[in-house]
Design a protein around this motif. Structure first.
Motif, PDB file in Angstrom:
ATOM      1  N   ARG A  11       0.829  -1.214   0.000  1.00 54.67           N
ATOM      2  CA  ARG A  11       0.000   0.000   0.000  1.00 54.67           C
ATOM      3  C   ARG A  11       0.854   1.251   0.000  1.00 54.67           C
ATOM      4  O   ARG A  11       0.565   2.220  -0.715  1.00 54.67           O
ATOM      5  CB  ARG A  11      -0.950  -0.017   1.205  1.00 54.67           C
ATOM      6  CG  ARG A  11      -2.047  -1.044   1.007  1.00 54.67           C
ATOM      7  CD  ARG A  11      -3.148  -0.946   2.033  1.00 54.67           C
ATOM      8  NE  ARG A  11      -4.287  -1.756   1.602  1.00 54.67           N
ATOM      9  CZ  ARG A  11      -5.058  -2.472   2.411  1.00 54.67           C
ATOM     10  NH1 ARG A  11      -4.824  -2.505   3.708  1.00 54.67           N
ATOM     11  NH2 ARG A  11      -6.074  -3.165   1.925  1.00 54.67           N
ATOM     12  N   ASP A  12       1.913   1.248   0.792  1.00 54.03           N
ATOM     13  CA  ASP A  12       2.800   2.411   0.823  1.00 54.03           C
ATOM     14  C   ASP A  12       3.378   2.676  -0.563  1.00 54.03           C
ATOM     15  O   ASP A  12       3.401   3.808  -1.036  1.00 54.03           O
ATOM     16  CB  ASP A  12       3.952   2.177   1.815  1.00 54.03           C
ATOM     17  CG  ASP A  12       3.482   2.286   3.249  1.00 54.03           C
ATOM     18  OD1 ASP A  12       2.322   2.693   3.474  1.00 54.03           O
ATOM     19  OD2 ASP A  12       4.268   1.953   4.157  1.00 54.03           O
ATOM     20  N   LYS A  13       3.866   1.612  -1.187  1.00 52.53           N
ATOM     21  CA  LYS A  13       4.580   1.776  -2.437  1.00 52.53           C
ATOM     22  C   LYS A  13       3.649   2.076  -3.600  1.00 52.53           C
ATOM     23  O   LYS A  13       4.064   2.682  -4.593  1.00 52.53           O
ATOM     24  CB  LYS A  13       5.380   0.506  -2.719  1.00 52.53           C
ATOM     25  CG  LYS A  13       6.805   0.787  -3.096  1.00 52.53           C
ATOM     26  CD  LYS A  13       7.668  -0.419  -3.050  1.00 52.53           C
ATOM     27  CE  LYS A  13       8.881  -0.197  -3.917  1.00 52.53           C
ATOM     28  NZ  LYS A  13       9.912  -1.228  -3.703  1.00 52.53           N
ATOM     29  N   SER A  14       2.396   1.648  -3.497  1.00 56.33           N
ATOM     30  CA  SER A  14       1.457   1.865  -4.595  1.00 56.33           C
ATOM     31  C   SER A  14       1.224   3.341  -4.845  1.00 56.33           C
ATOM     32  O   SER A  14       0.953   3.756  -5.976  1.00 56.33           O
ATOM     33  CB  SER A  14       0.120   1.185  -4.284  1.00 56.33           C
ATOM     34  OG  SER A  14       0.269  -0.214  -4.351  1.00 56.33           O
ATOM     35  N   SER A  15       1.355   4.167  -3.793  1.00 63.40           N
ATOM     36  CA  SER A  15       1.033   5.583  -3.948  1.00 63.40           C
ATOM     37  C   SER A  15       2.046   6.303  -4.825  1.00 63.40           C
ATOM     38  O   SER A  15       1.779   7.404  -5.280  1.00 63.40           O
ATOM     39  CB  SER A  15       0.940   6.257  -2.586  1.00 63.40           C
ATOM     40  OG  SER A  15       2.166   6.142  -1.910  1.00 63.40           O
ATOM     41  N   TYR A  16       3.192   5.705  -5.069  1.00 60.53           N
ATOM     42  CA  TYR A  16       4.163   6.396  -5.915  1.00 60.53           C
ATOM     43  C   TYR A  16       4.830   5.458  -6.921  1.00 60.53           C
ATOM     44  O   TYR A  16       5.970   5.692  -7.328  1.00 60.53           O
ATOM     45  CB  TYR A  16       5.236   7.082  -5.060  1.00 60.53           C
ATOM     46  CG  TYR A  16       6.030   6.158  -4.174  1.00 60.53           C
ATOM     47  CD1 TYR A  16       7.198   5.587  -4.646  1.00 60.53           C
ATOM     48  CD2 TYR A  16       5.615   5.850  -2.900  1.00 60.53           C
ATOM     49  CE1 TYR A  16       7.931   4.731  -3.851  1.00 60.53           C
ATOM     50  CE2 TYR A  16       6.340   5.006  -2.090  1.00 60.53           C
ATOM     51  CZ  TYR A  16       7.498   4.450  -2.574  1.00 60.53           C
ATOM     52  OH  TYR A  16       8.210   3.605  -1.778  1.00 60.53           O
ATOM     53  N   SER A  17       4.152   4.403  -7.314  1.00 56.76           N
ATOM     54  CA  SER A  17       4.758   3.463  -8.254  1.00 56.76           C
ATOM     55  C   SER A  17       3.684   2.813  -9.108  1.00 56.76           C
ATOM     56  O   SER A  17       2.492   3.057  -8.935  1.00 56.76           O
ATOM     57  CB  SER A  17       5.517   2.371  -7.498  1.00 56.76           C
ATOM     58  OG  SER A  17       4.603   1.443  -6.950  1.00 56.76           O
ATOM     59  N   THR A  18       4.129   1.989 -10.032  1.00 58.68           N
ATOM     60  CA  THR A  18       3.199   1.278 -10.904  1.00 58.68           C
ATOM     61  C   THR A  18       2.883  -0.125 -10.389  1.00 58.68           C
ATOM     62  O   THR A  18       2.363  -0.959 -11.126  1.00 58.68           O
ATOM     63  CB  THR A  18       3.786   1.150 -12.329  1.00 58.68           C
ATOM     64  OG1 THR A  18       5.058   0.520 -12.232  1.00 58.68           O
ATOM     65  CG2 THR A  18       3.929   2.499 -12.982  1.00 58.68           C
ATOM     66  N   LEU A  19       3.188  -0.390  -9.133  1.00 59.30           N
ATOM     67  CA  LEU A  19       2.981  -1.733  -8.586  1.00 59.30           C
ATOM     68  C   LEU A  19       1.615  -2.335  -8.915  1.00 59.30           C
ATOM     69  O   LEU A  19       1.554  -3.475  -9.380  1.00 59.30           O
ATOM     70  CB  LEU A  19       3.182  -1.717  -7.062  1.00 59.30           C
ATOM     71  CG  LEU A  19       4.600  -1.888  -6.542  1.00 59.30           C
ATOM     72  CD1 LEU A  19       4.581  -2.280  -5.078  1.00 59.30           C
ATOM     73  CD2 LEU A  19       5.340  -2.932  -7.343  1.00 59.30           C
ATOM     74  N   PRO A  20       0.504  -1.605  -8.676  1.00 58.70           N
ATOM     75  CA  PRO A  20      -0.796  -2.250  -8.897  1.00 58.70           C
ATOM     76  C   PRO A  20      -1.009  -2.756 -10.320  1.00 58.70           C
ATOM     77  O   PRO A  20      -1.840  -3.630 -10.536  1.00 58.70           O
ATOM     78  CB  PRO A  20      -1.788  -1.139  -8.541  1.00 58.70           C
ATOM     79  CG  PRO A  20      -1.069  -0.307  -7.544  1.00 58.70           C
ATOM     80  CD  PRO A  20       0.342  -0.282  -8.044  1.00 58.70           C
TER      81      PRO A  20
END
Lengths: 234, 234
Positions: free
Chosen positions: B146-155
């Motif tokens: 969740r943390d990383k999704s806010s600034y990456s294309t992870l989802p």
DNA sequence: TGAATAGTGTCTGTTAGACATTATCCA
DNA sequence: TGGATAATGTCTAACAGACACTATTCA
């Protein structure tokens, strides 16, 4: 090797990248390896995990740091785990690596009171060839420190417990390697609400005295290791 | 235990938190443990590191995932290492934990072609009591995602290779658990310059057809594991 | 009172959220 | 032509960088 289960003989070590600020330049603590492999070569402070002594890997990292430098850092965080069959000539191994920050004065006084600690402070821009894959570990730590500094109070742990705004400002600039606007920086740090004023003031000579600050207690509890080890920022 | 060096008998495992999106809800892959300890209990897919098979821990994680789920995920990243004397009843142990993302359809087709894989998809809000300290590992992974999704294309790695803007938008909302303005989201993703148009178009019924996108190749090379394992985001 | 550093105020271009509008397809 | 979703445009308030200004001390 007939009688040994090869899967159960993996070497597990902890290695710590300890940063401090010296002469306005970021430095890292290195030691000479006393034993083979790589005897006499530079390496990060590290050592085997001791199953009987160390409750967990964080405790192991603290023990290693105490034994090699005499200090317990105000900030310690797990960095990454390097685990493969090639990084140690003795075979498949795991390095549970940590990175830590400390005020240079604390290191210096530890070195002065007990000169037995054999470590050096090396400019991060002049790190020599290290043992094992420690150059890779160091680079990972430096990148992590710089990335995280842009949105955290990490650089504060390179300072004494109390510090002026100018000191924090300068420290951030040295860690990040860029110039930061004084006013905007102050505004940001203020609205982040992570510092509190100390009642004492410090004079820098013939000019207006500067307010002393320290990291707020709740922020410190989230980010700092006090006397009792806590898992930080996992 | 007279002849064994206790420091050299540390258990080293890899454990993987594999996420997928099912029915607009984030799910995690769990298996029943076949052997003691915790036989029959739910656990994350995991297993011993095999010194002879696994070049490094990432390869070990990929092997474990293939053996337990039949798939190789498009995204795999080291999460954290849990290392202490209490997490495994057999003694001091290290879990090199990873987190991974995959399109649910890929999992489903693997399960269909080879029904031998004994895993379940569990809603992240209804995870049962797991073996060892796997609940802690799972929570760490969920937070990291969740943390990383806010600034990456992870989802994006929870979607098929090609997807519409509406799908990405919806996926981010489900992962993050908040509503996101459609226009602002589109603007941000556009200016991040991480997606490229596919020439095909897809119709959703009686309305304007949506443009298909995929993650740009250079972004994919930075974030994705293709057929050759690469260390990602260390 | 001047030098030096601490600390605050103001201006402006950029950006993110909210929401309105236009576009394109099918029935 | 109406219904449905895609895609874009506009308005505004908040924010960050740049830089000017005021404050406080000592010599």
């Amino acid at each position: 090797m007939p009688n040994t289960d090869p899967d159960r003989t993996i070497i597990v070590t902890v290695d710590v990248v300890l940063f401090a600020l010296l002469d306005k330049q970021l430095h890292v603590v290195l030691s000479r390896r006393p034993n083979e492999p790589f005897a006499g070569q530079w390496a990060l402070p590290g050592g085997y995990v001791h199953k009987l002594e160390d409750a967990d890997s964080l405790v192991a990292a603290l023990r290693v740091l105490r034994s090699k430098t005499g200090i317990t850092p105000p900030y310690l965080e797990q960095l990454y785990s390097f685990a493969d069959g090639a990084r140690d000539p003795r075979g498949w191994s795991v390095s549970l690596s940590y990175f830590a920050l400390v005020d240079h004065a604390v290191l210096a006084s530890a070195q002065a009171t007990a000169p037995g600690f054999g470590f050096d402070l090396v400019d991060v821009n002049a790190v020599p060839r290290l043992s094992f894959d420690h150059n890779r570990i160091f680079e990972t730590a430096l990148k992590r420190l710089r990335d995280k500094s842009s949105y955290s109070t990490l650089p504060c742990y390179l300072l004494p417990e109390q510090f002026t705004f100018a000191q924090v400002h300068e420290t951030y600039e040295h860690v990040m390697g860029v110039a930061l606007d004084k006013s905007a920086f102050r505004r940001k740090l203020t609205e982040m609400d992570v510092l509190e004023e100390c009642k004492g003031q410090r004079v820098g000579g013939a000019h207006r005295p500067a307010q002393l600050f320290k990291v707020k207690a709740d922020v410190a509890n989230r980010l700092r290791l006090l006397d009792r080890p806590l898992v930080v920022n996992q």
